[in-house]
Scaffold this motif. Structure first.
Motif, PDB file in Angstrom:
ATOM      1  N   PHE A 414       0.859  -1.182   0.000  1.00 26.34           N
ATOM      2  CA  PHE A 414       0.000   0.000   0.000  1.00 26.34           C
ATOM      3  C   PHE A 414       0.894   1.230   0.000  1.00 26.34           C
ATOM      4  O   PHE A 414       1.694   1.433   0.917  1.00 26.34           O
ATOM      5  CB  PHE A 414      -0.908   0.000   1.241  1.00 26.34           C
ATOM      6  CG  PHE A 414      -1.832   1.189   1.326  1.00 26.34           C
ATOM      7  CD1 PHE A 414      -3.093   1.145   0.758  1.00 26.34           C
ATOM      8  CD2 PHE A 414      -1.436   2.352   1.979  1.00 26.34           C
ATOM      9  CE1 PHE A 414      -3.950   2.237   0.837  1.00 26.34           C
ATOM     10  CE2 PHE A 414      -2.278   3.442   2.069  1.00 26.34           C
ATOM     11  CZ  PHE A 414      -3.541   3.385   1.489  1.00 26.34           C
ATOM     12  N   LYS A 415       0.766   2.058  -1.038  1.00 21.18           N
ATOM     13  CA  LYS A 415       1.546   3.290  -1.114  1.00 21.18           C
ATOM     14  C   LYS A 415       0.918   4.344  -0.227  1.00 21.18           C
ATOM     15  O   LYS A 415      -0.283   4.583  -0.274  1.00 21.18           O
ATOM     16  CB  LYS A 415       1.610   3.787  -2.555  1.00 21.18           C
ATOM     17  CG  LYS A 415       2.524   4.991  -2.751  1.00 21.18           C
ATOM     18  CD  LYS A 415       2.602   5.383  -4.214  1.00 21.18           C
ATOM     19  CE  LYS A 415       3.531   6.571  -4.424  1.00 21.18           C
ATOM     20  NZ  LYS A 415       3.603   6.960  -5.860  1.00 21.18           N
ATOM     21  N   GLY A 416       1.729   4.989   0.600  1.00 21.06           N
ATOM     22  CA  GLY A 416       1.237   5.951   1.559  1.00 21.06           C
ATOM     23  C   GLY A 416       0.481   7.105   0.929  1.00 21.06           C
ATOM     24  O   GLY A 416       0.789   7.545  -0.184  1.00 21.06           O
ATOM     25  N   LYS A 417      -0.510   7.625   1.652  1.00 16.03           N
ATOM     26  CA  LYS A 417      -1.321   8.754   1.214  1.00 16.03           C
ATOM     27  C   LYS A 417      -0.904  10.013   1.966  1.00 16.03           C
ATOM     28  O   LYS A 417      -0.150   9.967   2.927  1.00 16.03           O
ATOM     29  CB  LYS A 417      -2.799   8.471   1.456  1.00 16.03           C
ATOM     30  CG  LYS A 417      -3.295   7.185   0.808  1.00 16.03           C
ATOM     31  CD  LYS A 417      -3.267   7.262  -0.702  1.00 16.03           C
ATOM     32  CE  LYS A 417      -3.870   6.012  -1.307  1.00 16.03           C
ATOM     33  NZ  LYS A 417      -3.845   6.036  -2.796  1.00 16.03           N
ATOM     34  N   GLY A 418      -1.475  11.140   1.541  1.00 15.15           N
ATOM     35  CA  GLY A 418      -1.166  12.407   2.169  1.00 15.15           C
ATOM     36  C   GLY A 418      -0.033  13.102   1.463  1.00 15.15           C
ATOM     37  O   GLY A 418      -0.033  13.224   0.235  1.00 15.15           O
ATOM     38  N   ASP A 419       0.963  13.563   2.208  1.00 12.07           N
ATOM     39  CA  ASP A 419       2.124  14.203   1.597  1.00 12.07           C
ATOM     40  C   ASP A 419       2.908  13.163   0.810  1.00 12.07           C
ATOM     41  O   ASP A 419       3.157  12.057   1.301  1.00 12.07           O
ATOM     42  CB  ASP A 419       3.013  14.839   2.670  1.00 12.07           C
ATOM     43  CG  ASP A 419       2.293  15.952   3.428  1.00 12.07           C
ATOM     44  OD1 ASP A 419       1.292  16.460   2.896  1.00 12.07           O
ATOM     45  OD2 ASP A 419       2.727  16.299   4.537  1.00 12.07           O
ATOM     46  N   SER A 420       3.316  13.519  -0.395  1.00  5.87           N
ATOM     47  CA  SER A 420       3.961  12.547  -1.278  1.00  5.87           C
ATOM     48  C   SER A 420       5.282  12.052  -0.719  1.00  5.87           C
ATOM     49  O   SER A 420       5.684  10.928  -0.970  1.00  5.87           O
ATOM     50  CB  SER A 420       4.175  13.154  -2.674  1.00  5.87           C
ATOM     51  OG  SER A 420       4.984  14.321  -2.585  1.00  5.87           O
ATOM     52  N   SER A 421       5.953  12.891   0.036  1.00  4.21           N
ATOM     53  CA  SER A 421       7.206  12.441   0.656  1.00  4.21           C
ATOM     54  C   SER A 421       7.466  13.299   1.896  1.00  4.21           C
ATOM     55  O   SER A 421       6.948  14.397   2.043  1.00  4.21           O
ATOM     56  CB  SER A 421       8.386  12.568  -0.321  1.00  4.21           C
ATOM     57  OG  SER A 421       8.591  13.927  -0.681  1.00  4.21           O
ATOM     58  N   ALA A 422       8.241  12.761   2.797  1.00  3.96           N
ATOM     59  CA  ALA A 422       8.609  13.471   4.013  1.00  3.96           C
ATOM     60  C   ALA A 422      10.022  13.053   4.389  1.00  3.96           C
ATOM     61  O   ALA A 422      10.372  11.879   4.315  1.00  3.96           O
ATOM     62  CB  ALA A 422       7.630  13.140   5.143  1.00  3.96           C
ATOM     63  N   PHE A 423      10.840  14.024   4.772  1.00  2.00           N
ATOM     64  CA  PHE A 423      12.239  13.756   5.090  1.00  2.00           C
ATOM     65  C   PHE A 423      12.929  13.022   3.946  1.00  2.00           C
ATOM     66  O   PHE A 423      13.771  12.158   4.157  1.00  2.00           O
ATOM     67  CB  PHE A 423      12.358  12.958   6.394  1.00  2.00           C
ATOM     68  CG  PHE A 423      12.106  13.786   7.630  1.00  2.00           C
ATOM     69  CD1 PHE A 423      13.148  14.411   8.287  1.00  2.00           C
ATOM     70  CD2 PHE A 423      10.820  13.939   8.116  1.00  2.00           C
ATOM     71  CE1 PHE A 423      12.914  15.176   9.418  1.00  2.00           C
ATOM     72  CE2 PHE A 423      10.585  14.697   9.244  1.00  2.00           C
ATOM     73  CZ  PHE A 423      11.632  15.327   9.894  1.00  2.00           C
ATOM     74  N   SER A 430       3.564  -2.988   3.721  1.00  2.00           N
ATOM     75  CA  SER A 430       3.544  -4.295   3.063  1.00  2.00           C
ATOM     76  C   SER A 430       3.200  -5.368   4.090  1.00  2.00           C
ATOM     77  O   SER A 430       3.531  -5.247   5.273  1.00  2.00           O
ATOM     78  CB  SER A 430       4.887  -4.600   2.382  1.00  2.00           C
ATOM     79  OG  SER A 430       5.952  -4.558   3.312  1.00  2.00           O
ATOM     80  N   TRP A 431       2.527  -6.417   3.622  1.00  2.00           N
ATOM     81  CA  TRP A 431       2.064  -7.486   4.505  1.00  2.00           C
ATOM     82  C   TRP A 431       1.665  -8.687   3.653  1.00  2.00           C
ATOM     83  O   TRP A 431       1.636  -8.612   2.414  1.00  2.00           O
ATOM     84  CB  TRP A 431       0.891  -7.012   5.362  1.00  2.00           C
ATOM     85  CG  TRP A 431      -0.383  -6.764   4.613  1.00  2.00           C
ATOM     86  CD1 TRP A 431      -1.492  -7.556   4.578  1.00  2.00           C
ATOM     87  CD2 TRP A 431      -0.693  -5.636   3.772  1.00  2.00           C
ATOM     88  NE1 TRP A 431      -2.468  -7.008   3.781  1.00  2.00           N
ATOM     89  CE2 TRP A 431      -2.004  -5.820   3.272  1.00  2.00           C
ATOM     90  CE3 TRP A 431       0.000  -4.486   3.384  1.00  2.00           C
ATOM     91  CZ2 TRP A 431      -2.627  -4.917   2.415  1.00  2.00           C
ATOM     92  CZ3 TRP A 431      -0.621  -3.574   2.531  1.00  2.00           C
ATOM     93  CH2 TRP A 431      -1.917  -3.790   2.068  1.00  2.00           C
ATOM     94  N   LEU A 432       1.342  -9.799   4.295  1.00  2.00           N
ATOM     95  CA  LEU A 432       0.945 -11.019   3.601  1.00  2.00           C
ATOM     96  C   LEU A 432      -0.444 -11.445   4.075  1.00  2.00           C
ATOM     97  O   LEU A 432      -0.779 -11.281   5.248  1.00  2.00           O
ATOM     98  CB  LEU A 432       1.934 -12.150   3.880  1.00  2.00           C
ATOM     99  CG  LEU A 432       3.398 -11.917   3.499  1.00  2.00           C
ATOM    100  CD1 LEU A 432       4.247 -13.096   3.961  1.00  2.00           C
ATOM    101  CD2 LEU A 432       3.561 -11.697   2.017  1.00  2.00           C
TER     102      LEU A 432
END
Length: 460
Positions: A414-423, A430-432
């Protein structure tokens, strides 16, 4: 037992040396730098989607733990996690994901675990304090909060928090939008009428609204006549500057609620013709025009990928794949499990080109298109997410890969939502899990999976 692709074996070997199960920081030659940490043991008995949100230095993860309980974790980037469990438990339905958003005053709003179910909504009573999350029994209008599905949070241009959801069932539902007032801490209806009305005959399944480079919100959807997934039809479109007043692609006003008669149709794909909700995606070309990727059957009955774009007063569609003997029949009810084909949003490339990622079974390919004609220039192998994430997931879940081999688990990202990048990092979960099973229990429940958060250098 996991079968690992040989081209990733070298990465996994490096991970086994340098990436402990619960924390890692790895640098490969000519590979992106990745930092991975374990969040929690999570439910793996069937496919269910967590959520990752980053706003400035604040980061939140929402998921279902190993006991199926909805859990929310918060940290300031670089700091320690703080966890809180709310009184909501997951059943076998893969529609019951969890979603969340932060309002402009720093209060987190969480919804989920709903598939034609009563409201499941939690809100902080103290800013940025995850342990202040409390259940809210009524959001805006109790009569419209008894059969809720597909909640989505979004923000308008003024950073006001909006939530949308479906009221009713598959094939017989209406789309509702609510807006949040941070001063009164209350929700109200955004529209006097329902936003979209299937008039008791159908439901709309949406992608967006997506804020485009032209400053407009763009919305695409398909209509679905019954709970049978194959009854999807009529790819449709609308746009808005403020999410209140809506227009068609020619700038003509559309009165609400939008119905099948008043909606603008991009491609009049009939029912049982190979189009499915969840697989219509929107992007934008070099001229800031919306371009839509989707699939349907061709004249021979094979599944093909198409793109549609505004041409004059109407829309034109171009077939970009040329597959022979490949047909995905997805007739039936309930969650369908892993889609046999999945297109992603069109994206810009240099030199007047567009690119579209497509997964077909286990193969991922990148279509390179001429931006003017939309014709396919070439098709090449690709990855949907950085492959190094898979290596980190396998190491974190080595206890599952050495199991009895009774069930093959699926790797999810799952690609993170909100700000496209931080730091300087982009974040992924990721998970199974076990495969989908039409929202029914498996005969065997796998051990919990480790939910892993990976940060990858944004410069890579």
């Amino acid at each position: 037992m996991f079968l690992i692709n040989m081209k990733y074996m070298k990465k996994i070997i490096y991970c086994l040396v340098f990436l402990p199960m619960f924390f890692s920081s790895i640098v490969y030659a000519k590979e992106p730098e990745i930092t991975s940490i374990a969040i929690d043991n999570v439910w793996s008995g069937h496919r269910i989607k967590p959520y990752l949100l980053t706003r400035g230095e604040q980061q939140f993860v929402a998921y279902y733990d190993a006991n199926r309980q909805m859990t929310v974790a918060h940290r300031q980037l670089g700091g320690k996690w703080r966890y809180y469990k709310v009184d909501s438990w997951l059943g076998w339905d893969s529609h019951n994901y969890v979603t969340m958003e932060l309002d402009s005053e720093g209060y987190l709003h969480v919804m989920g675990n709903m598939h034609a179910d009563p409201l499941e909504y939690f809100r902080m009573s103290e800013p940025l304090n995850v342990r202040s999350l409390k259940r809210v029994s009524v959001m805006a209008e109790k009569s419209l909060e008894k059969r809720m599905t597909y909640p989505v949070f979004l923000r308008n241009k003024q950073e006001q928090l909006i939530v949308k959801y479906r009221d009713g069932g598959s094939g017989n539902g209406s789309e509702i939008y609510n807006i949040y007032n941070t001063q009164s801490k209350s929700w109200s209806r955004l529209h006097a009428n329902t936003f979209l009305d299937g008039e008791g005959k159908m439901s709309g399944y949406f992608e967006g609204p997506t804020l485009g480079p032209d400053g407009m919100f763009h919305l695409i959807w398909v209509w679905r006549n019954t709970p049978n997934a194959a009854s999807n039809h009529s790819l449709s479109y609308a746009k808005s500057e403020d999410l209140i007043n809506w227009q068609n692609s020619n700038g003509e006003d559309i009165s609400l609620p939008i119905t099948a008669k008043s909606a603008e149709v991009v491609d009049p794909v009939p029912p049982f013709a190979g189009m499915i909700n969840g697989n219509v995606k929107i992007g934008f070309d070099h001229n800031k025009q919306p371009i839509i990727s989707y699939h349907k059957y061709d004249a021979n009955g094979d599944t093909q990928i198409y793109v549609a774009r505004k041409e004059g007063k109407g829309w034109g569609a171009v077939q970009i794949s040329d597959w022979k003997g490949f047909r995905w029949d997805f007739d039936g009810h309930g969650s369908l499990g892993r889609f046999k084909v999945k297109p992603y949003s069109p994206e810009l490339l240099g030199n007047n080109k567009l690119t579209i990622l497509v997964r077909r079974n286990d193969d991922v390919m990148r279509f390179i298109l001429d931006s003017d004609s939309l014709k396919t220039i070439k098709v090449e192998e690709a990855d949907i997410y950085p492959p190094i994430i898979n290596a980190a997931t396998e190491v974190a879940n080595s206890h599952l890969s050495k199991g009895s081999g009774l069930i093959k688990l699926e790797n999810h990202v799952f690609k993170g939502k909100g700000d496209s990048s931080a730091f300087g990092k982009k974040f992924y979960l990721s998970w199974l899990t076990q495969p989908g099973n039409r929202d029914s229990a498996h005969s065997y429940i796998s051990q919990p999976s480790v939910l892993t958060l990976s940060g990858i250098n944004d410069s890579n």
